[in-house]
Write a protein that holds these residues in place. Structure first.
Motif, PDB file in Angstrom:
ATOM      1  N   VAL A 171       4.910   8.583   8.196  1.00 57.43           N
ATOM      2  CA  VAL A 171       4.390   9.325   7.053  1.00 57.43           C
ATOM      3  C   VAL A 171       3.671   8.332   6.154  1.00 57.43           C
ATOM      4  N   ASN A 172       2.430   8.617   5.820  1.00 58.30           N
ATOM      5  CA  ASN A 172       1.619   7.688   5.050  1.00 58.30           C
ATOM      6  C   ASN A 172       0.912   8.403   3.912  1.00 58.30           C
ATOM      7  N   GLY A 173       0.274   7.590   3.079  1.00 61.50           N
ATOM      8  CA  GLY A 173      -0.623   8.113   2.062  1.00 61.50           C
ATOM      9  C   GLY A 173       0.042   9.045   1.072  1.00 61.50           C
ATOM     10  N   GLY A 181       0.792  -1.227   0.000  1.00 60.47           N
ATOM     11  CA  GLY A 181       0.000   0.000   0.000  1.00 60.47           C
ATOM     12  C   GLY A 181       0.819   1.269   0.000  1.00 60.47           C
ATOM     13  N   ILE A 182       2.095   1.196  -0.388  1.00 60.30           N
ATOM     14  CA  ILE A 182       2.976   2.371  -0.419  1.00 60.30           C
ATOM     15  C   ILE A 182       3.086   2.844  -1.862  1.00 60.30           C
ATOM     16  N   LEU A 183       2.440   3.938  -2.188  1.00 62.76           N
ATOM     17  CA  LEU A 183       2.526   4.481  -3.540  1.00 62.76           C
ATOM     18  C   LEU A 183       3.820   5.278  -3.666  1.00 62.76           C
ATOM     19  N   SER A 184       4.865   4.579  -4.037  1.00 63.54           N
ATOM     20  CA  SER A 184       6.183   5.207  -4.187  1.00 63.54           C
ATOM     21  C   SER A 184       6.310   5.801  -5.584  1.00 63.54           C
ATOM     22  N   LEU A 185       6.545   7.096  -5.634  1.00 64.04           N
ATOM     23  CA  LEU A 185       6.749   7.773  -6.909  1.00 64.04           C
ATOM     24  C   LEU A 185       8.231   8.073  -7.118  1.00 64.04           C
ATOM     25  N   GLY A 186       9.071   7.199  -6.571  1.00 62.85           N
ATOM     26  CA  GLY A 186      10.507   7.375  -6.717  1.00 62.85           C
ATOM     27  C   GLY A 186      11.217   6.113  -7.147  1.00 62.85           C
ATOM     28  N   GLN A 187      10.473   5.118  -7.619  1.00 61.88           N
ATOM     29  CA  GLN A 187      11.092   3.839  -7.981  1.00 61.88           C
ATOM     30  C   GLN A 187      12.080   3.962  -9.135  1.00 61.88           C
ATOM     31  N   MET A 188      11.802   4.866 -10.071  1.00 63.99           N
ATOM     32  CA  MET A 188      12.701   4.996 -11.209  1.00 63.99           C
ATOM     33  C   MET A 188      14.022   5.639 -10.823  1.00 63.99           C
ATOM     34  N   PHE A 243      16.161   6.478   3.479  1.00 63.80           N
ATOM     35  CA  PHE A 243      14.919   7.223   3.238  1.00 63.80           C
ATOM     36  C   PHE A 243      13.736   6.530   3.891  1.00 63.80           C
ATOM     37  N   GLY A 244      13.651   5.210   3.718  1.00 67.78           N
ATOM     38  CA  GLY A 244      12.521   4.481   4.303  1.00 67.78           C
ATOM     39  C   GLY A 244      12.515   4.535   5.807  1.00 67.78           C
ATOM     40  N   TRP A 245      13.698   4.405   6.425  1.00 71.70           N
ATOM     41  CA  TRP A 245      13.764   4.446   7.894  1.00 71.70           C
ATOM     42  C   TRP A 245      13.301   5.796   8.414  1.00 71.70           C
ATOM     43  N   LEU A 246      13.743   6.884   7.777  1.00 78.02           N
ATOM     44  CA  LEU A 246      13.336   8.212   8.224  1.00 78.02           C
ATOM     45  C   LEU A 246      11.838   8.446   8.010  1.00 78.02           C
ATOM     46  N   ALA A 247      11.314   7.973   6.869  1.00 72.08           N
ATOM     47  CA  ALA A 247       9.910   8.216   6.552  1.00 72.08           C
ATOM     48  C   ALA A 247       8.981   7.345   7.386  1.00 72.08           C
ATOM     49  N   PHE A 248       9.293   6.059   7.502  1.00 74.90           N
ATOM     50  CA  PHE A 248       8.393   5.139   8.184  1.00 74.90           C
ATOM     51  C   PHE A 248       8.398   5.335   9.701  1.00 74.90           C
ATOM     52  N   ARG A 249       9.576   5.643  10.251  1.00 72.63           N
ATOM     53  CA  ARG A 249       9.615   5.871  11.707  1.00 72.63           C
ATOM     54  C   ARG A 249       8.847   7.132  12.079  1.00 72.63           C
ATOM     55  N   SER A 250       8.716   8.061  11.113  1.00 75.40           N
ATOM     56  CA  SER A 250       7.918   9.271  11.344  1.00 75.40           C
ATOM     57  C   SER A 250       6.442   9.036  11.025  1.00 75.40           C
ATOM     58  N   ARG A 254      -0.089  -7.349   3.503  1.00 73.27           N
ATOM     59  CA  ARG A 254      -1.404  -6.954   2.981  1.00 73.27           C
ATOM     60  C   ARG A 254      -2.291  -6.405   4.090  1.00 73.27           C
ATOM     61  N   ALA A 255      -2.129  -6.933   5.294  1.00 73.78           N
ATOM     62  CA  ALA A 255      -2.901  -6.407   6.422  1.00 73.78           C
ATOM     63  C   ALA A 255      -2.497  -4.970   6.729  1.00 73.78           C
ATOM     64  N   ILE A 256      -1.209  -4.673   6.608  1.00 72.96           N
ATOM     65  CA  ILE A 256      -0.741  -3.295   6.799  1.00 72.96           C
ATOM     66  C   ILE A 256      -1.360  -2.380   5.752  1.00 72.96           C
ATOM     67  N   ARG A 257      -1.443  -2.871   4.526  1.00 73.63           N
ATOM     68  CA  ARG A 257      -2.076  -2.089   3.461  1.00 73.63           C
ATOM     69  C   ARG A 257      -3.536  -1.796   3.781  1.00 73.63           C
ATOM     70  N   ASP A 258      -4.248  -2.777   4.333  1.00 72.38           N
ATOM     71  CA  ASP A 258      -5.684  -2.630   4.566  1.00 72.38           C
ATOM     72  C   ASP A 258      -6.018  -1.884   5.854  1.00 72.38           C
ATOM     73  N   ASP A 259      -5.249  -2.136   6.909  1.00 73.71           N
ATOM     74  CA  ASP A 259      -5.537  -1.481   8.196  1.00 73.71           C
ATOM     75  C   ASP A 259      -4.256  -1.446   9.029  1.00 73.71           C
ATOM     76  N   GLU A 260      -3.465  -0.419   8.805  1.00 74.30           N
ATOM     77  CA  GLU A 260      -2.163  -0.329   9.463  1.00 74.30           C
ATOM     78  C   GLU A 260      -2.289  -0.201  10.972  1.00 74.30           C
ATOM     79  N   ALA A 261      -3.254   0.562  11.432  1.00 68.37           N
ATOM     80  CA  ALA A 261      -3.399   0.778  12.872  1.00 68.37           C
ATOM     81  C   ALA A 261      -3.713  -0.531  13.603  1.00 68.37           C
ATOM     82  N   ARG A 262      -4.558  -1.350  13.004  1.00 62.03           N
ATOM     83  CA  ARG A 262      -4.920  -2.609  13.653  1.00 62.03           C
ATOM     84  C   ARG A 262      -3.721  -3.566  13.713  1.00 62.03           C
ATOM     85  N   VAL A 263      -2.934  -3.608  12.653  1.00 58.81           N
ATOM     86  CA  VAL A 263      -1.754  -4.473  12.645  1.00 58.81           C
ATOM     87  C   VAL A 263      -0.755  -4.012  13.711  1.00 58.81           C
ATOM     88  N   ARG A 264      -0.581  -2.705  13.848  1.00 60.05           N
ATOM     89  CA  ARG A 264       0.320  -2.184  14.882  1.00 60.05           C
ATOM     90  C   ARG A 264      -0.216  -2.533  16.264  1.00 60.05           C
TER      91      ARG A 264
END
Length: 410
Positions: free
Chosen positions: A167-169, A67-74, A158-165, A249-259
């Motif tokens: 940042v979603n959506g 569920g991570i729409l990354s616009l930096g893959q290229m 980049f992922g460690w800084l973004a995910f630990r903060s 996939r559970a993180i994609r569907d409901d991140e708060a519940r998985v946490r």
């Protein structure tokens, strides 16, 4: 005893079989090893398309499963190309310089050859010395390691800084796009160490293989691209299956519940993000020797948006759908933008597909999103008679989204 992965997921076996048949057919029709019905340029186009399909499969792991729409893959794709391109330029230029200096009365020293190579490569940006980042560019194995390490480390930081903060959506999508833009702007500078806007060129000339024709080289790269796509597909399918895939996939569907259930959401996201970056970089390392050139324009954010469009059109959340979307749209794009599609004369206006292709692609993306969210891969569901379950009946839990009684009976 648990069945092997390919038996539990028959689509994997079908995909690999189609890939193998495609590779054999192209080889048999190529100019290098077959009848010559397919030109060398077309073989290169097909090889590059397989690399783009691998990048799309990696993108689907990030977006379709996590569920991570990354616009930096290229950005990772281009970095992989730059890493292998550095060795290709150095090794090829060394051969040219050594050959031109061989007739001198006094044989040149290694330092003189190195200085001449540096001048040959960086003269276009007003330099005659190797930048520090080219320290190991003379070693193929070191540069192959950097194909994995450089994009992997960038994704890790980049992922460690973004995910630990947390940042979603859309905010995370904007951050990934900003990362790509910043990297592209940096590489456009002449003092970046990668020849600025000139980029790296002549990558199709493989050192030590000057006697091998481009017709044969194109087939070799086609084989390598097909092998990378097959192995990458297997790896990502294995990661997406089992417990890890279920949690992702559970993180994609409901991140708060998985946490809340105690899972390390940030850890799962980081593993997926880094793995996708590495696979994408490997695809780039195979793509650019077939393209022959790479420059900072390849990192433009629009390229990553195209990748997301391919995955959406092919079918997000299905690995084979992502591959199909990349192959279908990229080949169609080559047909339209290459001038092969005939212009349409309406009398009052002539439609030139070179100018209208991006509009057509954007419209296709909107229509697929609104009316066919499963993309091209949704046709497989129709063929197999699959349908989305209708959630009706009395709830079997306090959450209105829980399993319904009618579903349980059916």
């Amino acid at each position: 005893m648990r069945k092997p992965l390919v038996l539990r997921h028959p689509s994997i076996l079908v995909f690999l079989a189609v890939l193998a048949i495609f590779t054999v057919v192209v080889t048999a029709l190529s100019a290098g090893y077959g009848s010559g019905a397919i030109s060398t340029s077309m073989v290169k186009t097909l090889g590059k398309t397989l690399c783009l399909a691998l990048a799309a499969v990696a993108m689907d792991l990030v977006w379709g499963y996590a569920g991570i729409l990354s616009l930096g893959q290229m950005a990772f794709f281009a970095l992989g190309g730059y890493m292998i391109g550095m060795w290709l330029m150095v090794a090829r230029t060394e051969g040219i310089v050594a050959g031109s200096l061989a007739n001198l009365p006094i044989p040149p020293t290694e330092a003189e050859i190195s200085a001449a190579v540096a001048t040959q490569i960086f003269g276009v940006v007003g330099s005659d010395q190797f930048p520090a980042i080219w320290a190991v560019s003379g070693s193929l194995w070191a540069q192959l390691a950097l194909v994995v390490l450089v994009p992997g480390m960038l994704a890790l930081v980049f992922g460690w800084l973004a995910f630990r903060s947390r940042v979603n959506g859309v905010y995370l999508s904007i951050l990934t796009q900003a990362m790509t833009l910043a990297l592209a702007l940096y590489l456009f500078q002449n003092d970046s160490g990668l020849r600025g806007n000139n980029g790296l060129s002549g990558l199709q000339n493989i050192p030590g293989l000057s006697d091998v024709s481009q017709a044969k080289l194109s087939i070799w790269f086609l084989w390598a691209s097909a092998l990378a796509l097959g192995l990458g597909y297997l790896l990502i399918a294995w990661v997406a299956s089992g417990k890890f895939g279920s949690v992702t996939r559970a993180i994609r569907d409901d991140e708060a519940r998985v946490r809340f259930l105690g899972y390390s959401v940030e850890g799962y996201k980081l593993v997926v993000f880094v793995l996708a970056a590495v696979v994408t970089a490997i695809a780039g390392a195979l793509y650019y020797p077939q393209a022959g050139i790479i420059n900072p324009a390849e990192l433009a954010p629009i390229a990553s948006i195209y990748l997301a469009v391919w995955v959406a059109i092919g079918g997000r959340g299905r690995l084979y759908g992502a591959a199909i979307g990349a192959v279908f749209v990229s080949l169609l794009s080559s047909w339209f933008t290459g001038g092969r599609a005939p212009d349409v004369n309406l009398g009052f206006y002539t439609i030139k597909w070179v100018d209208w292709w991006q509009v057509l692609l954007g419209l296709s993306f909107v229509l697929v999103t609104l009316f066919a969210p499963k993309g091209i891969a949704g046709l497989v569901d129709l063929f197999e008679g699959l349908r989305t379950p209708k959630r009706r009946g009395a709830p079997l839990g306090p959450d209105m989204g829980s399993l319904r009684e009618k579903e349980a009976v059916e």
